[in-house]
Design an enzyme around this catalytic site. Structure first.
Site, PDB file in Angstrom:
ATOM      1  N   PHE A   3       0.851  -1.183   0.000  1.00  0.00           N
ATOM      2  CA  PHE A   3       0.000   0.000   0.000  1.00  0.00           C
ATOM      3  C   PHE A   3       0.886   1.231   0.000  1.00  0.00           C
ATOM      4  CE2 PHE A   3      -4.354   1.571   1.229  1.00  0.00           C
ATOM      5  CZ  PHE A   3      -5.047   0.693   0.415  1.00  0.00           C
ATOM      6  N   GLN A  23      -7.945  14.831   5.517  1.00  0.00           N
ATOM      7  CA  GLN A  23      -7.434  14.169   4.308  1.00  0.00           C
ATOM      8  C   GLN A  23      -8.497  14.157   3.204  1.00  0.00           C
ATOM      9  OE1 GLN A  23      -6.517   9.736   4.058  1.00  0.00           O
ATOM     10  NE2 GLN A  23      -4.454  10.568   3.889  1.00  0.00           N
ATOM     11  N   HIS A  79      -9.153  12.648  -0.412  1.00  0.00           N
ATOM     12  CA  HIS A  79      -8.677  11.647  -1.367  1.00  0.00           C
ATOM     13  C   HIS A  79      -8.886  12.240  -2.754  1.00  0.00           C
ATOM     14  CE1 HIS A  79      -8.195   7.831  -3.401  1.00  0.00           C
ATOM     15  NE2 HIS A  79      -7.842   7.276  -2.276  1.00  0.00           N
ATOM     16  N   LEU A 109     -15.476   6.492  -3.037  1.00  0.00           N
ATOM     17  CA  LEU A 109     -14.073   6.366  -3.391  1.00  0.00           C
ATOM     18  C   LEU A 109     -13.814   5.629  -4.700  1.00  0.00           C
ATOM     19  CD1 LEU A 109     -12.054   7.550  -1.463  1.00  0.00           C
ATOM     20  CD2 LEU A 109     -11.519   5.267  -0.692  1.00  0.00           C
ATOM     21  N   GLU A 151      -7.058   4.030  -5.723  1.00  0.00           N
ATOM     22  CA  GLU A 151      -5.813   4.473  -6.326  1.00  0.00           C
ATOM     23  C   GLU A 151      -5.299   3.452  -7.336  1.00  0.00           C
ATOM     24  OE1 GLU A 151      -3.704   6.682  -3.279  1.00  0.00           O
ATOM     25  OE2 GLU A 151      -1.842   5.866  -4.085  1.00  0.00           O
ATOM     26  N   ARG A 164      -1.089  11.966  -2.732  1.00  0.00           N
ATOM     27  CA  ARG A 164      -2.507  12.325  -2.787  1.00  0.00           C
ATOM     28  C   ARG A 164      -2.763  13.831  -2.737  1.00  0.00           C
ATOM     29  NH1 ARG A 164      -5.514   7.890   1.132  1.00  0.00           N
ATOM     30  NH2 ARG A 164      -5.125   6.119  -0.238  1.00  0.00           N
ATOM     31  N   HIS A 179     -12.185  12.572   3.235  1.00  0.00           N
ATOM     32  CA  HIS A 179     -12.044  11.146   3.529  1.00  0.00           C
ATOM     33  C   HIS A 179     -11.792  10.846   5.002  1.00  0.00           C
ATOM     34  CE1 HIS A 179     -11.327   7.026   2.492  1.00  0.00           C
ATOM     35  NE2 HIS A 179     -10.062   7.045   2.827  1.00  0.00           N
ATOM     36  N   ARG A 212      -2.526  10.637   7.083  1.00  0.00           N
ATOM     37  CA  ARG A 212      -2.588   9.230   7.488  1.00  0.00           C
ATOM     38  C   ARG A 212      -2.202   8.333   6.321  1.00  0.00           C
ATOM     39  NH1 ARG A 212      -6.446   5.059   6.917  1.00  0.00           N
ATOM     40  NH2 ARG A 212      -7.897   6.451   5.856  1.00  0.00           N
TER      41      ARG A 212
HETATM   42  C1  LIG Z   1     -14.476   4.475   2.019  1.00  0.00           C
HETATM   43  C2  LIG Z   1     -13.479   4.348   3.124  1.00  0.00           C
HETATM   44  C3  LIG Z   1     -12.461   3.401   3.039  1.00  0.00           C
HETATM   45  C4  LIG Z   1     -11.524   3.274   4.057  1.00  0.00           C
HETATM   46  N1  LIG Z   1     -10.551   2.318   3.935  1.00  0.00           N
HETATM   47  C5  LIG Z   1      -9.638   2.173   4.926  1.00  0.00           C
HETATM   48  C6  LIG Z   1      -8.637   1.157   4.830  1.00  0.00           C
HETATM   49  O1  LIG Z   1      -8.572   0.418   3.846  1.00  0.00           O
HETATM   50  N2  LIG Z   1      -7.768   1.003   5.840  1.00  0.00           N
HETATM   51  C7  LIG Z   1      -7.821   1.789   6.959  1.00  0.00           C
HETATM   52  O2  LIG Z   1      -7.006   1.585   7.851  1.00  0.00           O
HETATM   53  N3  LIG Z   1      -8.767   2.757   7.075  1.00  0.00           N
HETATM   54  C8  LIG Z   1      -9.669   2.969   6.092  1.00  0.00           C
HETATM   55  N4  LIG Z   1     -10.627   3.961   6.218  1.00  0.00           N
HETATM   56  C9  LIG Z   1     -10.697   4.751   7.458  1.00  0.00           C
HETATM   57  C10 LIG Z   1     -11.336   3.938   8.582  1.00  0.00           C
HETATM   58  O3  LIG Z   1     -12.352   3.145   8.065  1.00  0.00           O
HETATM   59  C11 LIG Z   1     -11.962   4.813   9.662  1.00  0.00           C
HETATM   60  O4  LIG Z   1     -11.098   5.802  10.009  1.00  0.00           O
HETATM   61  C12 LIG Z   1     -12.266   3.990  10.914  1.00  0.00           C
HETATM   62  O5  LIG Z   1     -13.127   2.944  10.576  1.00  0.00           O
HETATM   63  C13 LIG Z   1     -12.879   4.782  12.053  1.00  0.00           C
HETATM   64  O6  LIG Z   1     -13.259   3.874  13.090  1.00  0.00           O
HETATM   65  P1  LIG Z   1     -13.780   4.352  14.493  1.00  0.00           P
HETATM   66  O7  LIG Z   1     -13.839   3.138  15.359  1.00  0.00           O
HETATM   67  O8  LIG Z   1     -12.988   5.493  14.964  1.00  0.00           O
HETATM   68  O9  LIG Z   1     -15.221   4.892  14.247  1.00  0.00           O
HETATM   69  P2  LIG Z   1     -16.462   4.332  13.414  1.00  0.00           P
HETATM   70  O10 LIG Z   1     -16.286   2.982  12.911  1.00  0.00           O
HETATM   71  O11 LIG Z   1     -16.840   5.357  12.458  1.00  0.00           O
HETATM   72  O12 LIG Z   1     -17.584   4.264  14.492  1.00  0.00           O
HETATM   73  C14 LIG Z   1     -18.164   5.419  15.053  1.00  0.00           C
HETATM   74  C15 LIG Z   1     -19.199   4.941  16.017  1.00  0.00           C
HETATM   75  O13 LIG Z   1     -19.599   5.982  16.869  1.00  0.00           O
HETATM   76  C16 LIG Z   1     -20.989   6.030  16.950  1.00  0.00           C
HETATM   77  N5  LIG Z   1     -21.374   7.375  17.280  1.00  0.00           N
HETATM   78  C17 LIG Z   1     -21.013   8.524  16.648  1.00  0.00           C
HETATM   79  N6  LIG Z   1     -21.581   9.570  17.257  1.00  0.00           N
HETATM   80  C18 LIG Z   1     -22.314   9.083  18.296  1.00  0.00           C
HETATM   81  C19 LIG Z   1     -23.147   9.676  19.287  1.00  0.00           C
HETATM   82  N7  LIG Z   1     -23.342  10.978  19.345  1.00  0.00           N
HETATM   83  N8  LIG Z   1     -23.762   8.866  20.160  1.00  0.00           N
HETATM   84  C20 LIG Z   1     -23.584   7.525  20.108  1.00  0.00           C
HETATM   85  N9  LIG Z   1     -22.808   6.932  19.219  1.00  0.00           N
HETATM   86  C21 LIG Z   1     -22.182   7.700  18.307  1.00  0.00           C
HETATM   87  C22 LIG Z   1     -21.433   5.555  15.627  1.00  0.00           C
HETATM   88  O14 LIG Z   1     -22.747   5.071  15.693  1.00  0.00           O
HETATM   89  C23 LIG Z   1     -20.437   4.454  15.355  1.00  0.00           C
HETATM   90  O15 LIG Z   1     -20.850   3.268  15.969  1.00  0.00           O
HETATM   91  C24 LIG Z   1     -11.585   4.115   5.199  1.00  0.00           C
HETATM   92  C25 LIG Z   1     -12.597   5.050   5.294  1.00  0.00           C
HETATM   93  C26 LIG Z   1     -13.528   5.180   4.279  1.00  0.00           C
HETATM   94  C27 LIG Z   1     -14.595   6.222   4.402  1.00  0.00           C
END
Ligand SMILES: Cc1cc2nc3c(=O)[nH]c(=O)nc-3n(C[C@H](O)[C@H](O)[C@H](O)COP(=O)(O)OP(=O)(O)OC[C@H]3O[C@@H](n4cnc5c(N)ncnc54)[C@H](O)[C@@H]3O)c2cc1C
Ligand code: SF4
Ligand code: SF4
Ligand code: FES
Ligand code: FES
Lengths: 278, 250, 649
Positions: free
Chosen positions: C121, C248, C250, C264, C267, C323, C389, C424
């Protein structure tokens, strides 16, 4: 996620999609496509086969043509009645000759049960005959649903044993189609009928081998494919055929009818078999 | 490129409701969820719809469109005639909460009843070795986005509220298959699949496979193989004979 | 008002994404009574969308890999702004966290010898990303969801109650954190989306794992959940955010049709030969190679095209510049009127590879465009443009425990800040969730165990939170506003305007004047928010939910805009047209955003103040992992005296 199912007096006793707590949509189904078409076609197709097969199985006539073509509906020909067509019986004659006993009474019931318990045909007749369900998201008319948990449907679980019998019968059919190349007086010959018998047998094998039970016993039941490379290889090939099991189920119905019809037409003298070799 | 589309959307709650007609602008390339969002922004700000990713990845936006269980975000408007009335209702197997949102807690309750992954007791993290060939079947099932459309369409529970107790539904019977085929799982869930989770109720009519947005071959690859495993253990005629005889005696 | 539902827990985890679930598992395994609250259904969190993989230096594919190499890659990717301790812990612990997932039942793709396969990657020296096809995030979520079920089954076996020690409150939104008299965390206030009823949690430790902020931008790859709730909740509870200027973008998201705008485009399309073109048909990237990269990228189309066949003899195409460079170039083309009909540029692979080859190499992209855009990428070019992103900034935390500057408030995942610096690397987020989710759960458990007295929830706070939540049903209008802010605002309209402002004025290329204008617009929107009125009742009312989310989006947007205005340099996810170069004097400074709690401040959307502070200098042994010459590009001379090669003052 904590909503309780409220008891609505108007809907107590209502079933399925009208059950209390579910969205009161009114219409039992809102499907706008022609969802009734596939089950209708299935019904028609299966009925044609049953009627044709039934008539032919008991006809006890026109089952052996050109002294070498035996129709699959009479194979193996083990009734004493097979003597009427010398050479038609390859495995002995021992069943009594009676109008209610088909000449191939040894195989036909098992073949019927094989197809009756076949996972594909089950789907087909549950949908089109039992209407459970007639089409997806169209309510079924039954008050209770027990699926395959009770007698007699619990017997569907015996499918694999009918599969084993079907393999034997397919071997018999294969033998029939091979000996059909030898004419008692003309020796080795190839006629259109041979091609018909051969095609039918190949299709029958495709149907039989693509069976879900076959897929399971050949490899599906293993947890560690990597430790059984040969069975894994078999499983991948059978799986590929298995995705077309429904296709083979229908194609073999058609090929059985056509093969039998061909033999019957030749046997009755309506048409003559065209010889390609010999 | 935009045209006024005709929609009938079910609005209401557990106490009752009705299909309500709306005319909403439809633009090129939109999916049904876009139209519902426009409806929210312009006519019915309180229209309840569940959705998250709008990319077919989270399985939140399950509903029924013209009577067929589908994802709202993956159903393009171009599959309908411009003059066609598009009817949208909530899933009809689960209790409705409001408008297009249903109470899917049934599924979470069923998920909890399936015994979890059970690795060999003495295997340390980092020492797991599995061949790609051995994990592929379970990987197919793990594509599941838990949209519960298969649970919604399965007539065993859709048409029979009383079966909900004894039937886990295709999604969770598939979960059992996933663990049974997991190369390092040591538990045996086969008897429970038949006795507690209602595998026998499934009559392999394949509606679950038809609706699965992930294209998982639920019936062919999970349910039927499970039925075969049950047959291995329980419907072998010799075993069955032995059992029947001993039952008669006892 | 009817009686409010109340619950008592040791640890309250807000968010059920990768970070939240891992934190909850840890807290429960330490024996604490734990609750998870999330806005959507259990198992739907944004993490399911992650595709590429989870970075961990396991060395399964190339055994030269080690935590040190991963650490270096991460620091370089973040342009040395990262919290080095977080980057160190992350690189050291990620492999254990991934292996642990296997014990929960995860099924990653395998190498030939049966270990976890790893893929290449951008920015990672060796193949490092554990993955499952292109659905790694789903695997992570499902695995941990099932681990939680397993823990609940243990409790059921022991106590006859699945939820005895671990309960999930799904579709429940937290709108306010509650603190005790001494300012330490006491609990949280929220509402059930389904019924609109309120719920109060008493808990001495809260772990925020609420993800990102992308929904404040018009074009984003993020889902509706990404309204920056955790960022705003933390600020209102007294915690500081850091690095909020780093967002970030993309470079390649879909732009047309509207239904898929922002989704998305991997790449890999460019990696496999796809080229960017403007409306004149020019491959414009050749005009955008910055001086620092001049030697490394091709200068003619012929040379660029030969690179695909022979990478040793030729230099790579500028279509594959970092990027931020590509995103900026696309932005300029569009601004100068050479964009595609729908405001992007063309990404053309159709004229570069045979149709079969495209379908074979990019099956999911082919499918995505076919299904959603009705575009056959083997026959016509795609239209793409930058999409918001990921947010690198977030709640400032102690690296080892995840605790913020508010006692009892912990944070992990995308809503926390520091780990990724200014940019990132792909794949580093999923591993971040696991490493720091666990650490935050552990930190919270230790904190609770060590507490002598649990802070009590103050009833006045509960009443205030309830009033605040109900305000949109009975709005007062914006007092003191500039004439705008009449009663009757539509939350959907306001949201659309906010997204437009952030997109146009605080997007990928920033200037002082635009950001000042943005701050003005934000102030105006803040006033209008008080006039928002929602129809209907409290049961599952999305209009109401949006009105409440807007509070958070406005606060976070202000933090982003103010921070971006202050940082007068360009670095990673922050590009200033008026300050285009990287400035070492800015490297050691961090911008902290917080609520100054001015008396008489707007209680709906309190003001955000941003102030610079100094970063903690890197530990000498870590600094020694880099060459002095490399560090000299980023560090001031004074900072490098600690380097063993002897930096001179
Ligand atoms: C299209 C896409 C592809 C990606 N691909 C990659 C990848 O290949 N590799 C990589 O490492 N990263 C990737 N990322 C980034 C990564 O997916 C995210 O940064 C990561 O999943 C965030 O996880 P998290 O646990 O912080 O929050 P999340 O998984 O977003 O969870 C947030 C949680 O908080 C809850 N929540 C929010 N506000 C409240 C509230 N007020 N009250 C109660 N609950 C609340 C939501 O319901 C949810 O359950 C990608 C992102 C995107 C958008
Ligand atoms: S195949 Fe079985 S599980 Fe699937 S829908 Fe039909 S009855 Fe239900
Ligand atoms: S198996 Fe398919 S239809 Fe069923 S829940 Fe999973 S993704 Fe949905
Ligand atoms: S023959 Fe059809 S499944 Fe066995
Ligand atoms: S919104 Fe996620 S699947 Fe439709």
């Amino acid at each position: 996620m904590t909503a309780t199912v409220r008891d609505d007096p108007r809907r107590v006793g209502a079933r399925g999609v009208d059950a209390p707590g579910r969205a009161a949509v009114g219409a039992r189904t809102l499907r706008t496509d022609r969802w009734w078409l596939p089950p209708t076609a299935t019904t028609v197709g299966l009925l044609i086969f049953l009627v044709y097969g039934g008539v032919r199985a008991f006809q006890q006539q026109y089952f052996f043509a050109d002294e070498r073509y035996l129709t699959p509906f009479y194979s193996p020909c083990v009734s004493l009645g097979c003597a009427s067509e010398p050479g038609s019986s390859h495995f002995g004659m021992f069943l009594p000759d009676h109008p209610l006993i088909p000449y191939a009474a040894l195989s036909l019931p098992f073949l019927l049960l094989f197809r009756l318990t076949c996972y594909y045909y089950r789907k087909a007749y549950y949908r089109s005959f039992v209407l459970a369900p007639v089409a997806c998201a169209v309510p079924e008319p039954h008050a209770r649903q027990t699926g395959e948990t009770r007698f007699p449907l619990i017997m569907q679980n015996a499918h694999r044993y009918f599969f084993y019998v079907a393999v034997v019968v397919s071997l018999v059919n294969t033998y029939d189609s091979i000996v059909a190349f030898r004419h008692p007086t003309d020796g080795f010959v190839v006629g259109v009928g041979n091609l018909v018998l051969l095609t039918n047998v190949v299709l029958l094998w495709c149907y039989t081998v693509s069976c879900h039970s076959c897929r399971h016993v050949m490899g599906g039941r293993l947890t560690h494919f990597s430790k059984h490379p040969v069975r894994y290889w078999l499983w991948t090939k059978i799986s590929a055929l298995n995705t077309r099991h429904m296709l083979f189920a229908w194609v073999t119905l058609a090929s059985l009818i056509l093969t039998d019809l061909y033999v019957a037409l030749v046997a009755s003298g309506t048409i003559t078999d065209f010889r390609l070799v010999g | 490129m935009s045209y006024p589309g005709q929609f009938r959307v079910w609005r209401g709650d557990a106490d009752g409701g009705a299909l309500v007609d709306f005319e909403v602008e439809v633009n090129e390339g939109e999916v049904v969820l876009d139209v519902l969002h426009r409806l929210q922004a312009t006519q019915t700000p309180d229209l309840a719809v569940r959705w998250n990713c709008k990319a077919g990845k989270c399985g939140s936006c399950s509903a029924e469109i013209n009577g067929r269980p589908r994802l709202l975000c993956m159903t393009r408007m171009s599959v309908f005639e411009q003059s066609e009335v598009v009817t949208i209702t909530p899933m009809r197997t689960f209790p409705v909460i409001r408008d297009l949102v249903t109470d899917v807690s049934f599924n979470y309750a069923k998920a909890r009843e399936i015994p979890s992954f059970t690795p060999p007791a003495d295997l340390a993290p980092g020492d797991y070795r599995m061949a790609q060939a051995d994990v592929e079947r379970s990987q197919e099932f793990r594509k599941c986005i838990e949209c519960f459309l298969c649970q919604d369409t399965c007539h065993v529970v859709r048409d029979h509220e009383e079966n909900k107790e004894s039937f886990a539904g295709p999604r969770f019977l598939m979960r059992i298959a996933e663990l049974e085929m997991h190369p390092l799982d040591v538990a045996d869930r086969v008897p429970a699949a038949q006795e507690e989770h209602g595998l026998g109720r499934c009559n392999i009519t394949k509606c679950c496979t038809e609706v699965c947005p992930e294209g998982i071959k639920i019936t062919d690859n999970a349910l039927i193989p499970m039925k075969e495993r049950v047959a291995d253990q329980r419907y072998d005629p010799l075993v069955w004979l032995g059992r029947t005889i001993s039952r008669r005696r006892g | 008002m009817t009686e409010t539902e109340r619950h008592d827990y040791d640890v309250l985890v807000i968010g059920a994404g990768g970070a939240g679930l891992r934190a909850a598992i840890e807290a429960r395994e330490r024996g604490l009574r734990t609750a998870i609250v999330c806005k959507s259904l259990f198992g739907k969190a944004h993490t399911v969308m992650a595709e590429g993989g989870c970075a961990a230096a396991m060395g399964n594919v190339n055994d030269n890999d080690s935590w040190q190499v991963h650490f270096r890659d991460t620091m370089r990717g973040g342009k040395f702004l990262n919290n080095w301790r977080m980057a160190e812990l992350h690189a050291r612990e990620a492999p254990d966290r991934v292996w642990e997932l296997e014990t929960y039942g995860a099924l990653f793709d395998r190498t030939k010898d049966g270990r976890i396969s790893q893929r290449n990657f951008g920015g990672h020296t060796y193949p490092r990303l554990a993955h499952v096809g292109d659905r790694t995030g789903l695997e992570l979520i499902r695995t941990m969801q099932q681990r939680i079920v397993a823990l609940q089954q243990e409790d059921y076996a022991a106590a006859g109650d699945y939820e005895a020690r671990l309960r999930v409150f799904a579709e429940c939104t937290v709108t306010e954190l509650l603190t005790g008299d001494d300012g330490a965390i006491a609990g949280a206030f929220g509402y059930w989306r389904e019924s609109g009823r309120f719920v109060v949690f008493s808990a001495p430790a809260v772990v925020l794992a609420t993800g990102g902020i992308g929904k404040s931008f018009k074009v984003t790859s993020n889902s509706w959940e990404y309204t920056g709730d955790g960022h705003a909740l933390a600020m209102r509870a007294g915690a500081d955010l850091i690095d909020m200027e780093f967002v970030q973008f993309h470079p390649t998201g879909m732009v047309w049709p509207p239904s898929v705008k922002g989704i998305l485009v991997t790449e890999g399309v460019r990696g496999d030969g796809g080229v960017l073109k403007n409306s004149d048909g020019d491959r414009f990237m050749f005009g955008y190679v910055p001086d620092v990269f001049k030697g490394q990228y091709a200068q003619t189309e012929d040379e660029a095209d030969s690179w695909y066949a022979d990478q040793d003899a030729n230099r790579r195409t500028p279509d594959l510049l970092p990027r931020d460079e590509v995103a900026r170039a696309i932005n300029t083309e569009v601004k100068e009127g050479r964009g595609s009909p729908h405001g992007g540029v063309f990404l053309d692979i159709a004229s570069r590879l045979p149709a079969d080859e495209i379908r074979r190499r990019l099956p999911s992209m082919y499918h995505q465009f076919k299904e959603l855009a009705d575009v056959d990428i083997t026959a016509e070019p795609m239209e793409v443009g930058p999409t918001c992103h990921y947010v690198m900034g977030g709640i400032g935390v102690d690296p080892d425990t995840g605790q913020s500057n508010v006692p009892g408030l912990f944070a992990a995942g995308e809503c926390s800040g520091g780990m990724h610096g200014s940019n990132r690397l792909g794949g580093n987020s999923l591993s971040d969730l696991l490493v720091f989710g666990r650490r935050a759960g552990l930190g919270a458990a230790d904190y609770v165990t060590g507490l002598e007295r649990r802070p009590a929830v103050r009833e006045v706070d509960v009443d205030a939170a309830a009033r605040m939540a109900l305000a949109p049903f009975d709005p007062v209008g914006g007092q003191g506003g500039s004439g705008s802010g009449a009663v009757g605002e539509n939350p959907y309209t306001l949201h659309a305007e906010l997204q437009q402002v952030m997109n146009d004025l605080v997007g990928i290329i920033r200037t002082a004047s635009e950001m000042t204008a943005a701050l003005g617009r934000l102030a105006e929107l803040r006033a209008r928010l008080r006039g928002v009125v929602v129809e209907g009742h409290r049961q599952y009312n999305p209009g109401w939910h949006l009105a409440l989310d807007l509070r958070n989006m406005l606060m976070v947007s202000e933090a982003v805009a103010s921070s971006a205005l202050l940082r007068t340099e360009s670095r990673g996810g922050h590009t200033r047209e008026d300050h285009p170069v990287l400035d070492p004097e800015w490297r050691h400074r961090v911008l902290r955003s917080r609520c100054p709690r001015i008396p008489g401040d707007d209680p709906v959307v309190p003001h955000v103040a941003v102030e610079p502070a100094e970063r903690v200098p890197m530990r000498a042994d870590l600094l020694a992992l880099f060459d002095l010459t490399e560090l000299e590009k980023y560090y001031t001379a004074a900072e490098l005296t600690a380097h063993p090669q002897g930096g001179t003052v």
